[in-house]
Design a protein around this motif. Structure first.
Motif, PDB file in Angstrom:
ATOM      1  N   ILE B  56       0.834  -1.212   0.000  1.00 23.18           N
ATOM      2  CA  ILE B  56       0.000   0.000   0.000  1.00 23.18           C
ATOM      3  C   ILE B  56       0.867   1.260   0.000  1.00 23.18           C
ATOM      4  N   TYR B  57       2.019   1.231   0.694  1.00 19.36           N
ATOM      5  CA  TYR B  57       2.917   2.390   0.643  1.00 19.36           C
ATOM      6  C   TYR B  57       3.384   2.620  -0.794  1.00 19.36           C
ATOM      7  N   ASP B  62       3.203   6.001  -5.504  1.00 24.67           N
ATOM      8  CA  ASP B  62       3.047   6.153  -6.948  1.00 24.67           C
ATOM      9  C   ASP B  62       2.058   7.264  -7.269  1.00 24.67           C
ATOM     10  N   ALA B  63       0.916   7.229  -6.584  1.00 22.16           N
ATOM     11  CA  ALA B  63      -0.106   8.239  -6.828  1.00 22.16           C
ATOM     12  C   ALA B  63       0.370   9.619  -6.370  1.00 22.16           C
ATOM     13  N   TYR B  64       1.085   9.628  -5.245  1.00 20.99           N
ATOM     14  CA  TYR B  64       1.569  10.893  -4.690  1.00 20.99           C
ATOM     15  C   TYR B  64       2.590  11.534  -5.620  1.00 20.99           C
ATOM     16  N   LYS B  65       3.396  10.686  -6.200  1.00 21.75           N
ATOM     17  CA  LYS B  65       4.399  11.169  -7.146  1.00 21.75           C
ATOM     18  C   LYS B  65       3.729  11.847  -8.342  1.00 21.75           C
ATOM     19  N   MET B 330      -7.472   3.499  -2.364  1.00 19.80           N
ATOM     20  CA  MET B 330      -6.385   2.609  -2.785  1.00 19.80           C
ATOM     21  C   MET B 330      -6.149   1.516  -1.749  1.00 19.80           C
ATOM     22  N   ALA B 331      -6.274   1.876  -0.465  1.00 23.08           N
ATOM     23  CA  ALA B 331      -6.106   0.885   0.598  1.00 23.08           C
ATOM     24  C   ALA B 331      -7.164  -0.208   0.447  1.00 23.08           C
ATOM     25  N   ASP B 332      -8.399   0.213   0.160  1.00 31.41           N
ATOM     26  CA  ASP B 332      -9.477  -0.759  -0.054  1.00 31.41           C
ATOM     27  C   ASP B 332      -9.123  -1.752  -1.153  1.00 31.41           C
ATOM     28  N   GLU B 333      -8.626  -1.211  -2.262  1.00 29.98           N
ATOM     29  CA  GLU B 333      -8.309  -2.071  -3.407  1.00 29.98           C
ATOM     30  C   GLU B 333      -7.327  -3.161  -3.023  1.00 29.98           C
ATOM     31  N   ALA B 338      -8.088   1.750   5.862  1.00 33.31           N
ATOM     32  CA  ALA B 338      -7.570   3.076   6.173  1.00 33.31           C
ATOM     33  C   ALA B 338      -7.939   3.439   7.616  1.00 33.31           C
ATOM     34  N   MET B 339      -7.183   4.361   8.198  1.00 27.32           N
ATOM     35  CA  MET B 339      -7.481   4.767   9.567  1.00 27.32           C
ATOM     36  C   MET B 339      -8.773   5.572   9.577  1.00 27.32           C
TER      37      MET B 339
END
Lengths: 364, 368
Positions: B56-57, B62-65, B330-333, B338-339
């Motif tokens: 997940i990180y 990737d998305a953050y980039k 994304m965490a779900d996928e 997620a928190m």
């Protein structure tokens, strides 16, 4: 002509071989560096000749001295590095040895929760896998080397020789992956059930080949190690077998020896030192091999009577656990394992040298 | 060994799974080397630690980039390695699946907060048993890993699965050979449900396993289970899915049989009292609730309360903030959880009040 230059002949240092087939340029370079030539040339100058000669000799002496100093310090640096390694290992393992005492050497427990660490399981795995590897690799390696030097058709020699050297060049992690994905499933599904079945009825052997067949374990690691050690034994044996003077072998054949007898009573005794050298090189590798073993040994800190059971080796333990070892005792225990491996290697290689020396004396 | 730059070169987080632990294995051996080479370029955020949340990180990075142009250089070398590296100050943040105690946090001047949650699942390879067709409870699972249950057709397993046709086959136990936060959470759960486990083995990132073979990393365990007939192991859920391994259902604390799903992980997390423990160090194993998956686990991030390089920490906090707010989908996928928003609010409060630069200014508030 200068090609058979008078100074060189006069100095008595030229054996005349230079006269043939060497270019003038090469000769001149050579001549300029000749000790006697330099001093002779100076002598021709006249009155100052004696002084000049002394200067030259002095310079040469200091050159010699510094050369000796450089080589000596290179040799000593090996000792310094080695003792630095030993010191670091000893220092690093002190907390664990203080904490565990002698129990570290004879207990099997490896428990990070209670911080009770014993090296026995790892030592056992190291020794067992090495023994299995050497039992397989040494006879096969010698046979291959013999075939290559005595029996192999000329056409096949090079391809087989190159193939063996390629085996030595394959990185250990590749052996590990191959062992895990190809060899282990094969052993698990075919070989190990067969071994368990066949040896089941016999009292001692049934516990040596006891299931369940994991596919990975001491035996698998030993097999992988055997393959990795094989090229060392083979290529060094082949090289030394080739040094046996043909006249010795011809004499043996001449009095009616078979190929086997020639090998056993002429080739092998003649090359004993070299063969043992090759075996020891392989032994060193088998003792310390890490990556491939880690993949296929099962990484379990247990001593089992069965060679099909998972175990661990010293180097596999260190590689596996060093990153996650928190706490001083844990880390220190791993360093202590390293020290132990060092000691084992030293003893084994030292012992081999000693045996060899004794055999040499007897042989004379 | 070059550090992996997850934000730069990979399109799909999941596809990384195949490689992550093989590389991890190599990375472990060259740990010292990795540590010395881990200086990332100024623009990248550098971190190291747990393998459990690595998928997940990687996806977030990737998305953050793509969104910001700032990459993440995360080495998934294991929780213990992450703690070591943050203590050695070679990275901006460390990641661990086993939370540090309040005492340790104070001692090293670290701030800890939970990032994401996931589930550990028992994976099995038994002929004729499909995914989810087998049910286990904590006691039985502990007995299997203790070696007290050695055959698949043992009465205890049969009792939990009256309709299943269980083979008379030896159980091959597969566990982690390297220290790991996954192991910490797994052994924590077994200690919680089995007194025998607690007294004989205990809870730690690495333990003395009574039986079985050790494999390196989540991927190593998944791979060994896939290769070994009659085996059982434990992995992070995404690794089980990725390898198509049959998993077992678990009977939870409430006595209900649950399947590992994101909902079941979330249910376990719902009742957790995050604020009560220093550094949000709540272990999610064996939580009450009818729908709770018993082997749910959180994973934590560690940063310095007074970082030497406040700018780097600020960039890291920005990334975590973005992940909290935009990363849930994304965490779900990837079947992480997620928190919850309430926890995120508390964590941001902690950031504002506890992470200061040299002048005593809040590092996090300067981002807004």
């Amino acid at each position: 002509m200068a090609l058979v230059g008078a100074p060189a002949v006069a100095s008595g240092r030229c054996d005349g071989r230079w006269a043939v087939g060497r270019s003038r340029w090469r000769w001149n370079v050579r001549e300029r560096h000749r000790v006697a030539d330099i001093s002779l040339r100076r002598e021709r100058v006249g009155g100052r000749a004696v002084v000049a000669r002394r200067d030259v000799l002095k310079r040469l002496r200091s050159l010699d001295r510094s050369f000796r100093w450089v080589t000596k310090s290179a040799a000593i640096s090996v000792l310094v590095i080695l003792s630095a390694v030993i010191l670091a290992l000893v220092e690093g393992s002190l907390p664990a040895l203080n904490h565990m005492g002698l129990e570290f050497f004879y207990t099997e427990s490896w428990n990070p929760v209670t911080e009770k660490f014993g090296a026995l399981a790892a030592v056992y795995g190291t020794v067992m896998t090495t023994i299995i590897a050497m039992l397989i690799a040494v006879p096969i390696g010698l046979m291959v080397a013999l075939f290559l030097t005595e029996l192999c058709p000329m056409k096949l020699r090079r391809p087989i020789g190159i193939a063996i050297e390629l085996l030595a060049g394959i990185p250990s992690i590749i052996y590990g992956i191959w062992g895990l994905f190809v060899l282990a499933p094969f052993l698990q599904q075919t070989v190990q059930p067969f071994l368990i079945e066949v040896f089941g009825p016999f009292p001692v052997l049934s516990s040596v080949f006891a299931g369940p067949p994991y596919g990975i374990g001491i035996l698998t690691a030993g097999l992988i190690l055997a393959i990795m050690v094989l090229p060392f034994v083979t290529s060094i044996s082949r090289d030394v077998f080739e040094t046996v003077p043909p006249v010795l072998k011809e004499a043996a054949y001449g009095i009616g020896c078979t190929t086997w007898e020639t090998f056993r009573y002429v080739v092998l005794p003649y090359t004993r030192v070299g063969v043992v050298g090759g075996v020891m090189l392989g032994l060193g590798r088998a003792l310390g091999e890490t990556m491939a073993v880690t993949f296929v040994i099962g990484n379990a800190h247990r001593i089992s009577t069965s060679i099909l059971a998972p175990g661990t080796t010293i180097s596999a333990t260190i590689a596996n656990e060093f990153t996650e070892a928190d706490g001083d005792i844990y880390t220190s225990s791993l360093v202590a394992l390293g020290l132990l491996l060092f000691a084992i290697t030293f003893v084994v290689l030292g012992g081999a040298r000693y045996l060899l020396q004794r055999a040499e004396k007897k042989g004379r | 060994m070059t550090p992996r730059r997850v934000g730069r070169s990979h399109q799909h987080g999941v596809s990384l799974l195949k490689f992550s632990n093989l590389k991890g294995a190599i990375a472990a051996a060259g740990f010292a080397l990795v540590a010395s080479l881990s200086t990332a370029s100024a623009a990248d955020i550098s971190g190291a630690g747990a393998t459990f949340p690595y998928p997940i990180y990687a996806k977030w990075a990737d998305a953050y980039k793509k969104a910001t142009g700032i990459g993440l250089n995360y080495q998934s070398i294991g929780s213990g390695g992450g703690i070591k590296q943050i203590k050695a100050k070679t990275v901006t943040f460390g990641a661990s699946d086993a939370p540090l105690s309040g005492k340790d946090l104070e001692k090293y001047g670290l701030v800890q907060f939970p990032m994401v949650m996931g589930g550990i699942v028992p994976v099995i390879n038994v002929d004729g048993i499909a995914a989810g067709a087998l049910t286990l409870d904590g006691k039985t699972l502990a007995d299997i890993f203790l070696g007290k249950i050695g055959k698949w057709n043992d009465a205890a397993i049969q009792a939990l699965n009256p309709d299943a046709k269980l083979p008379n086959q030896a159980i091959a136990v597969v566990h982690r050979s390297d220290g790991s936060g996954t192991t910490f959470n797994f052994t924590y759960y077994l200690s919680d449900v089995s007194a025998d486990w607690k007294s004989e083995v205990g809870t730690e990132k690495a333990v003395q396993w009574p039986v079985g073979i050790g494999a390196k990393g989540n991927e190593g365990v998944a791979n060994n289970v896939a290769n070994t007939k009659g085996s059982i192991g434990y992995v992070e859920y995404a690794y089980a899915l990725q390898n198509g391994l049959p998993y077992a259902k678990m009977m939870n604390k409430a006595g209900k049989v649950v399947a590992p799903t994101a909902e079941a992980f979330a249910a376990a997390a719902a009742s957790a009292d995050w604020a009560s423990k220093p550094g949000y160090g709540v272990i999610l194993a064996n939580q009450p609730g009818d729908a709770s998956w018993p082997m749910t686990a959180g994973t934590w991030i560690l940063v310095y309360a007074q970082p030497k390089d406040a700018d780097a920490t600020r960039e890291a906090l920005k990334f975590f903030d973005w992940s909290y707010k935009s990363g849930a989908g994304m965490a779900d996928e990837l079947h992480y959880v997620a928190m919850p928003e309430s926890v995120v609010k508390q964590v941001e409060q902690t950031w504002s009040s506890e992470i200061k630069d040299a002048k005593g200014m809040s590092v996090y508030q300067m981002t807004n």
